[in-house]
Each structure stands twice: as structure tokens, then as C-alpha cells.
Design a protein around this motif. Structure first.
Motif, short mmCIF file in Angstrom:
data_model
loop_
_atom_site.label_atom_id
_atom_site.label_comp_id
_atom_site.label_asym_id
_atom_site.label_seq_id
_atom_site.Cartn_x
_atom_site.Cartn_y
_atom_site.Cartn_z
N ALA A 35 0.88 -1.17 0.00
CA ALA A 35 0.00 0.00 0.00
C ALA A 35 0.92 1.22 0.00
N PHE A 36 0.90 1.98 -1.08
CA PHE A 36 1.81 3.10 -1.25
C PHE A 36 1.21 4.37 -0.65
N VAL A 37 1.88 4.90 0.36
CA VAL A 37 1.43 6.14 1.00
C VAL A 37 1.77 7.31 0.09
N LEU A 58 -5.84 3.78 -4.93
CA LEU A 58 -6.52 2.49 -5.07
C LEU A 58 -6.29 1.99 -6.49
N PRO A 59 -5.34 1.07 -6.68
CA PRO A 59 -5.02 0.62 -8.03
C PRO A 59 -6.20 -0.02 -8.75
N GLY A 74 -15.76 5.45 -8.24
CA GLY A 74 -15.49 6.33 -7.11
C GLY A 74 -14.09 6.89 -7.19
N ASN A 75 -13.67 7.50 -6.10
CA ASN A 75 -12.35 8.10 -6.06
C ASN A 75 -11.25 7.05 -6.23
N PRO A 76 -10.16 7.43 -6.89
CA PRO A 76 -9.05 6.48 -7.05
C PRO A 76 -8.10 6.48 -5.85
N TYR A 77 -8.56 7.01 -4.73
CA TYR A 77 -7.73 7.08 -3.53
C TYR A 77 -8.60 6.88 -2.29
N GLU A 158 -6.27 17.34 -10.76
CA GLU A 158 -5.34 16.28 -10.38
C GLU A 158 -6.15 15.05 -9.96
N ARG A 159 -5.49 13.90 -9.98
CA ARG A 159 -6.19 12.67 -9.59
C ARG A 159 -6.33 12.53 -8.09
#
Length: 181
Positions: A35-37, A58-59, A74-77, A158-159
Motif C-alpha cells: 500500500a503506497f502512502v 486504489l489501483p 469512485g475516487n481512485p484514492y 489532479e487525480r
């Protein structure tokens, strides 16, 4: 002729052994298990507690084959928040709820609330100093209110909300501060 053949065989065997030793590392953690912070938010939770929020991409919600595309799921994070007596304890609680191992290599943003900063930054700096993979070019922001509210802002261009802050810092639209760890 025999001597040339012998040299060629020795050289090819040495090269073969070298290639076998550099084929990969099977003892490392797979990228799917991490899980990349991308951002860290630190607040004073009162009663001697600290609240830490970590932002993760969230890949499974990033569309493959499109540059910067996001799926409609939804959100990619996401952000996970926990409280503890220390920063390390709060992060350990976050790790306990994750199915992946936390990786700090992608973190570029740290936001602390002004209330936490007034109490002293030494615990945060000591924790970050012990992390082997923390980036030296990580931007540190101090929020007027709770730092936990920052990821709730909408990232239009931005994403991720952390990319908005990183772009502000990169364009020198914020004040620079130096801290020694």
C-alpha cells in the motif's frame, strides 16, 4: 585451438552464472502486496493522543490503458485514520487494518495541524528520521485547522488531493521551510 575453446567455455559459464544470479529477487514483497502512502496528515486528537491519516491510491480504481483516467467506481484514492499515544502507534493501528504492507517510497506530502505544530514537531521528525524509505524531498505543510480535512477537498485537475499540494509546492506557491531530522 583448444586453448581458445577452453577460454570460450569458461567465459560463457561465468556469464551464465552471473545471469542466473541477477534474474530477480524472490525474497522481496510483490508490488501487489504493498500500500503506497502518497500523503500523511497529523492532528492533535486531545488527551495526549495524536490522529494520523494516511492517503493511498486504489489501483483497482485506476483505469488501465488511459493516462490519468479514473473509473466510475469512485475516487481512485482512500484515506485511513487512526489515533494513538504516538505517531508510530497510530500507524501501527492503520497497518493492522490493511491487507497490504505500508510503503513510504511514494510519500511526498506531510500536513500537520497548527495545533499539533504548536506542541512541537520533534516526535514527528524523530519518527520520519527512523523511516528508511522516506523521501528527502517531502513537502511539509502546516494547516490552520485540522490537517485531516485537507484530503476532503476535491481534486479537479489532479487525480489525488496530495497532487494538488505537491503542485503548489513545486510551483513555489507556498512558503519553504527547512527542518533537520
Amino acid at each position: 585451438m583448444n586453448r581458445l575453446l577452453s577460454r570460450t567455455i569458461r567465459l560463457s559459464s561465468v556469464l551464465s552464472v552471473c545471469m542466473l544470479l541477477t534474474t530477480g529477487c524472490w525474497s522481496r514483497i510483490e508490488i501487489n502486496d504493498r500500500a503506497f502512502v502518497t500523503s500523511m496528515y497529523v492532528d492533535d486528537a486531545g488527551n495526549g493522543q495524536v490522529r494520523v491519516s494516511l492517503g493511498f491510491p486504489l489501483p483497482n480504481r485506476l483505469v488501465q490503458g488511459q493516462s490519468g483516467g479514473v473509473s466510475n467506481d469512485g475516487n481512485p484514492y482512500t484515506h485511513m485514520t487512526k489515533e494513538g499515544k504516538t505517531i508510530a502507534e497510530a500507524i501501527r493501528k492503520i497497518q493492522n487494518d490493511l491487507s497490504r504492507e505500508i510503503n513510504w517510497g511514494s510519500n511526498r506530502i506531510i500536513v500537520v495541524s497548527s495545533q499539533y505544530a504548536k506542541q512541537g514537531m520533534q516526535p514527528l521528525m524523530e519518527y520520519l528520521g527512523r523511516l528508511p524509505h522516506i523521501q528527502l524531498k517531502t513537502y511539509l505543510f502546516v494547516a490552520k485547522e485540522e490537517a485531516e480535512k485537507i484530503p476532503r477537498m476535491s481534486a479537479v485537475f489532479e487525480r489525488f488531493p496530495s497532487e494538488v499540494l505537491r503542485e503548489f509546492a513545486r510551483r513555489r506557491m507556498t512558503l519553504n521551510a527547512l527542518f533537520e531530522i
